[in-house]
Design a protein around this motif. Structure first.
Motif, PDB file in Angstrom:
ATOM      1  N   ALA A 185      36.047 -61.411  30.572  1.00 40.43           N
ATOM      2  CA  ALA A 185      36.108 -60.218  31.415  1.00 40.43           C
ATOM      3  C   ALA A 185      35.737 -58.974  30.617  1.00 40.43           C
ATOM      4  CB  ALA A 185      37.509 -60.067  32.014  1.00 40.43           C
ATOM      5  N   GLN A 186      36.175 -58.936  29.376  1.00 45.05           N
ATOM      6  CA  GLN A 186      35.847 -57.804  28.516  1.00 45.05           C
ATOM      7  C   GLN A 186      34.347 -57.732  28.274  1.00 45.05           C
ATOM      8  OE1 GLN A 186      37.987 -55.482  27.321  1.00 45.05           O
ATOM      9  NE2 GLN A 186      36.247 -54.400  26.431  1.00 45.05           N
ATOM     10  N   LYS A 187      33.725 -58.892  28.038  1.00 48.35           N
ATOM     11  CA  LYS A 187      32.282 -58.920  27.809  1.00 48.35           C
ATOM     12  C   LYS A 187      31.517 -58.441  29.043  1.00 48.35           C
ATOM     13  CE  LYS A 187      32.205 -62.607  24.344  1.00 48.35           C
ATOM     14  NZ  LYS A 187      31.745 -63.977  24.025  1.00 48.35           N
ATOM     15  N   VAL A 188      31.975 -58.883  30.240  1.00 52.61           N
ATOM     16  CA  VAL A 188      31.316 -58.455  31.477  1.00 52.61           C
ATOM     17  C   VAL A 188      31.436 -56.946  31.638  1.00 52.61           C
ATOM     18  CG1 VAL A 188      31.412 -58.573  33.988  1.00 52.61           C
ATOM     19  CG2 VAL A 188      31.636 -60.664  32.642  1.00 52.61           C
ATOM     20  N   GLY A 189      32.637 -56.428  31.364  1.00 55.93           N
ATOM     21  CA  GLY A 189      32.846 -54.985  31.475  1.00 55.93           C
ATOM     22  C   GLY A 189      31.948 -54.211  30.518  1.00 55.93           C
ATOM     23  N   ASP A 190      31.838 -54.701  29.287  1.00 56.68           N
ATOM     24  CA  ASP A 190      30.971 -54.048  28.301  1.00 56.68           C
ATOM     25  C   ASP A 190      29.513 -54.074  28.750  1.00 56.68           C
ATOM     26  OD1 ASP A 190      33.188 -53.593  26.741  1.00 56.68           O
ATOM     27  OD2 ASP A 190      32.851 -55.324  25.436  1.00 56.68           O
ATOM     28  N   SER A 191      29.100 -55.217  29.315  1.00 60.02           N
ATOM     29  CA  SER A 191      27.717 -55.341  29.783  1.00 60.02           C
ATOM     30  C   SER A 191      27.420 -54.372  30.924  1.00 60.02           C
ATOM     31  CB  SER A 191      27.447 -56.783  30.239  1.00 60.02           C
ATOM     32  OG  SER A 191      27.607 -57.691  29.175  1.00 60.02           O
ATOM     33  N   LEU A 192      28.357 -54.258  31.847  1.00 56.03           N
ATOM     34  CA  LEU A 192      28.164 -53.353  32.987  1.00 56.03           C
ATOM     35  C   LEU A 192      28.090 -51.898  32.525  1.00 56.03           C
ATOM     36  CD1 LEU A 192      30.573 -54.947  35.618  1.00 56.03           C
ATOM     37  CD2 LEU A 192      28.078 -54.954  35.655  1.00 56.03           C
ATOM     38  N   ARG A 193      28.951 -51.548  31.574  1.00 56.36           N
ATOM     39  CA  ARG A 193      28.915 -50.177  31.055  1.00 56.36           C
ATOM     40  C   ARG A 193      27.591 -49.893  30.343  1.00 56.36           C
ATOM     41  NH1 ARG A 193      34.512 -51.126  30.500  1.00 56.36           N
ATOM     42  NH2 ARG A 193      34.255 -52.200  28.511  1.00 56.36           N
ATOM     43  N   SER A 194      27.098 -50.904  29.618  1.00 52.13           N
ATOM     44  CA  SER A 194      25.827 -50.743  28.917  1.00 52.13           C
ATOM     45  C   SER A 194      24.680 -50.548  29.900  1.00 52.13           C
ATOM     46  CB  SER A 194      25.572 -51.962  28.033  1.00 52.13           C
ATOM     47  OG  SER A 194      24.329 -51.879  27.392  1.00 52.13           O
ATOM     48  N   ILE A 195      24.679 -51.350  30.977  1.00 51.06           N
ATOM     49  CA  ILE A 195      23.625 -51.241  31.999  1.00 51.06           C
ATOM     50  C   ILE A 195      23.693 -49.879  32.678  1.00 51.06           C
ATOM     51  CG2 ILE A 195      22.855 -52.130  34.228  1.00 51.06           C
ATOM     52  CD1 ILE A 195      23.792 -54.918  33.259  1.00 51.06           C
ATOM     53  N   ALA A 196      24.926 -49.430  32.965  1.00 52.01           N
ATOM     54  CA  ALA A 196      25.087 -48.130  33.628  1.00 52.01           C
ATOM     55  C   ALA A 196      24.535 -47.002  32.779  1.00 52.01           C
ATOM     56  CB  ALA A 196      26.568 -47.895  33.931  1.00 52.01           C
ATOM     57  N   LYS A 197      24.781 -47.079  31.468  1.00 59.35           N
ATOM     58  CA  LYS A 197      24.270 -46.039  30.567  1.00 59.35           C
ATOM     59  C   LYS A 197      22.752 -46.045  30.530  1.00 59.35           C
ATOM     60  CE  LYS A 197      28.231 -45.609  27.480  1.00 59.35           C
ATOM     61  NZ  LYS A 197      28.721 -45.780  26.091  1.00 59.35           N
ATOM     62  N   LYS A 198      22.156 -47.269  30.508  1.00 64.33           N
ATOM     63  CA  LYS A 198      20.703 -47.375  30.467  1.00 64.33           C
ATOM     64  C   LYS A 198      20.062 -46.830  31.739  1.00 64.33           C
ATOM     65  CE  LYS A 198      20.545 -51.366  27.345  1.00 64.33           C
ATOM     66  NZ  LYS A 198      20.189 -52.798  27.203  1.00 64.33           N
ATOM     67  N   LEU A 199      20.720 -47.044  32.883  1.00 62.46           N
ATOM     68  CA  LEU A 199      20.169 -46.599  34.158  1.00 62.46           C
ATOM     69  C   LEU A 199      20.427 -45.126  34.423  1.00 62.46           C
ATOM     70  CD1 LEU A 199      21.126 -49.584  36.487  1.00 62.46           C
ATOM     71  CD2 LEU A 199      18.864 -49.013  35.624  1.00 62.46           C
ATOM     72  N   GLU A 200      21.433 -44.595  33.758  1.00 61.54           N
ATOM     73  CA  GLU A 200      21.833 -43.212  34.018  1.00 61.54           C
ATOM     74  C   GLU A 200      20.689 -42.236  33.751  1.00 61.54           C
ATOM     75  OE1 GLU A 200      25.248 -40.000  32.589  1.00 61.54           O
ATOM     76  OE2 GLU A 200      25.318 -42.101  31.944  1.00 61.54           O
TER      77      GLU A 200
END
Length: 249
Positions: A180-195
């Motif tokens: 779950a932690q890895k998924v959360g980290d991945s989502l945050r990373s994607i959000a930053k890239k798309l921001e």
């Protein structure tokens, strides 16, 4: 090299001056360490295994962060639950099982700090379970002369089967939370890239819309001869047209 291979002179010097390579067995005679151990053995076992120490954990308590040496902090935390960092102390609690007896003296009030290293059964750091007869989580002494005791609370260190179960539960929890932690980290990373692209895209669209509005306005001005048309101008034009029609008729 290893202490076992040292010459007698070196071993003696290092033991007396550095408390290294003494070869003491800190478990032997531990039940009577106060009287049975030599000063050198007490110092050695205190430094290397936190056994046989004679620290007073109430001394300099208000200034313990600066005044206490690391070994005293470790010993007081381990034996009395005092001075531990980010850790709740091991205290006694009210229990129907904690009944005074001639064997252990009086029962200490709930909330009294446990003291370890006074009985070989506590191994210097945990409560004495003794079948749960004197407390569901074990019991501990609360005075150095063993004149008082009490039932341990839930903040006291676990040991034996209970500790093994607790350790396994902690490991299982970490293993379950890791994905779950890895998924959360991945989502945050994607959000930053798309921001960045999203923000720049919205700005360009706004500029484009503004440009379109400006072009339309220019076209309107061209149609009206480059002049700004008002309601009065429109009324005048209408009146002129009406007069022309009347004359024609």
């Amino acid at each position: 090299g290893e202490a076992a291979n040292w010459k007698e002179g070196k071993a003696t010097w290092c033991c007396q001056n550095e408390l290294v390579g003494c070869g003491f067995n800190c478990s032997a005679g531990y039940s009577n360490w106060q009287r049975g151990w030599s000063t050198l053995k007490k110092e050695y076992c205190c430094k290397n295994e936190l056994r046989g120490c004679t620290f007073d954990c109430s001394e300099d308590w208000s200034n313990r962060t600066l005044a206490w040496p690391p070994i005293k902090k470790a010993w007081c935390c381990k034996t009395e639950g005092a001075g531990c960092e980010e850790k709740r102390p091991c205290l006694t609690q009210e229990s129907k099982l904690a009944v005074g007896s001639m064997l252990r003296g009086r029962v200490a009030p709930p909330g009294t700090r446990c003291m370890f290293g006074l009985d070989e059964r506590d191994e210097g750091y945990h409560c004495i379970l003794e079948g749960g007869f004197y407390g569901s989580l074990g019991w501990c002494y609360t005075a150095k002369d063993r004149s008082s005791w009490g039932a341990c609370n839930e903040d006291c260190p676990l040991f034996g089967p209970a500790k093994k179960i607790n350790d396994r539960l902690k490991n299982m929890t970490k293993e379950l939370l890791a994905p779950a932690q890895k998924v959360g980290d991945s989502l945050r990373s994607i959000a930053k890239k798309l921001e960045g692209p999203l923000m720049s895209g919205s700005d360009s669209k706004a500029r484009s819309d503004a440009g379109n509005v400006t072009e339309e306005a220019k076209k309107g001005d061209d149609k009206m001869g480059g002049k700004n048309v008002t309601k009065k101008d429109v009324k005048k034009d209408v009146k002129k047209d009406v007069k022309k029609d009347v004359k024609k008729d």
